[in-house]
Design an enzyme around this catalytic site. Structure first.
Site, PDB file in Angstrom:
ATOM      1  CB  THR A   1      -1.952   7.107  -2.999  1.00  0.00           C
ATOM      2  OG1 THR A   1      -1.279   5.858  -3.593  1.00  0.00           O
ATOM      3  CG2 THR A   1      -1.175   8.275  -3.761  1.00  0.00           C
TER       4      THR A   1
ATOM      5  CG  ASP B   1      -1.383  -7.805  11.214  1.00  0.00           C
ATOM      6  OD1 ASP B   1      -1.183  -8.787  10.820  1.00  0.00           O
ATOM      7  OD2 ASP B   1      -1.116  -6.827  10.647  1.00  0.00           O
TER       8      ASP B   1
ATOM      9  CG  ASP C   1       1.829  -8.801  12.967  1.00  0.00           C
ATOM     10  OD1 ASP C   1       2.896  -8.949  11.969  1.00  0.00           O
ATOM     11  OD2 ASP C   1       1.573  -7.606  13.084  1.00  0.00           O
TER      12      ASP C   1
ATOM     13  NE  ARG D   1      -3.524  -0.371   2.257  1.00  0.00           N
ATOM     14  CZ  ARG D   1      -4.807  -0.529   1.719  1.00  0.00           C
ATOM     15  NH1 ARG D   1      -5.183   0.058   1.087  1.00  0.00           N
ATOM     16  NH2 ARG D   1      -5.360  -1.812   1.718  1.00  0.00           N
TER      17      ARG D   1
END
Length: 209
Positions: free
Chosen positions: A108, A200, A203, A104
């Site tokens: 933006t 997450d 993780d 990502r």
């Protein structure tokens, strides 16, 4: 229009509760994700075509059904999607596995490809794209874009949990791709995390922070 399937199977819901639990360690988390992926794969493959063959039983010759040889491809979105692959391969060991990596852009917030490796016969396969979470939907949309621009026409998306906002983004972008979800959660929070979620997934699968 894309169909959204939310599974209500008791075994899936039971295992998903333990996946959500903050006290579930890495080893058990990984095993549970694997098990839920297997159970979901059982449902997602319900429409695979069959063909009739003859088989010799200990009693007599019988007509029976086998899979019609439809080629399956499993495509995890790196990295958390890897945790769902073995569970599907348990049921479909002949499936080929591709990989799509996306990052990502910090400014933006748009996802961009950094790695794509797929079977050579993309146009001939039915692909199951897997990622534990469908949050904002941006990564899933881009992963399917990556498949489509390489010739894939038959695609399904499978995840453990999803936010309604992400499902809408995804189905608006890909109305021809059905979505399979173990649980639809309440919403996204201000940081784009699914609530109540499971933390997450990457993780927790790989023991990182």
């Amino acid at each position: 229009m894309a169909k959204v399937h939310v599974f209500d199977h008791p075994l899936i819901q039971h295992k998903l509760t333990h996946i959500r639990d903050i006290n579930t360690g890495t080893k058990e988390f990984r095993e549970l994700v694997d098990e839920v992926a297997t159970l979901m794969a059982y449902e997602i493959t319900r429409d695979l075509p069959l063909q009739e063959v003859e088989v010799e039983t200990p009693v007599q010759t019988a007509k029976s059904n086998v899979l019609a040889g439809k080629k399956i491809g499993i495509v995890p979105i790196l990295r958390a999607g890897i945790g769902m692959v073995e569970g599907i391969l348990n049921l479909i060991p002949a499936a080929k596995v591709g990989h799509i990596g996306l990052f990502r852009d910090p400014e933006t917030l748009q996802p961009h490809e950094y790695f794509v490796k797929l079977p050579s016969d993309v146009s001939e396969r039915e692909f199951i794209v897997v990622d534990p979470m469908l949050a904002t939907g941006g990564t899933a949309v881009e992963a399917v874009n990556s498949l489509k621009k390489r010739g894939a026409t038959n695609i399904k998306f499978m995840c453990l949990i999803a936010a309604p906002e992400g499902v809408k983004v995804f189905t608006d972008a890909h109305p021809d791709v059905d979505v399979f979800i173990a649980a639809m959660d309440e919403k996204l929070n201000d940081h784009g995390y699914i609530v109540p979620g499971l933390g997450d997934a990457g993780d927790r699968l790989f023991g990182t922070k």
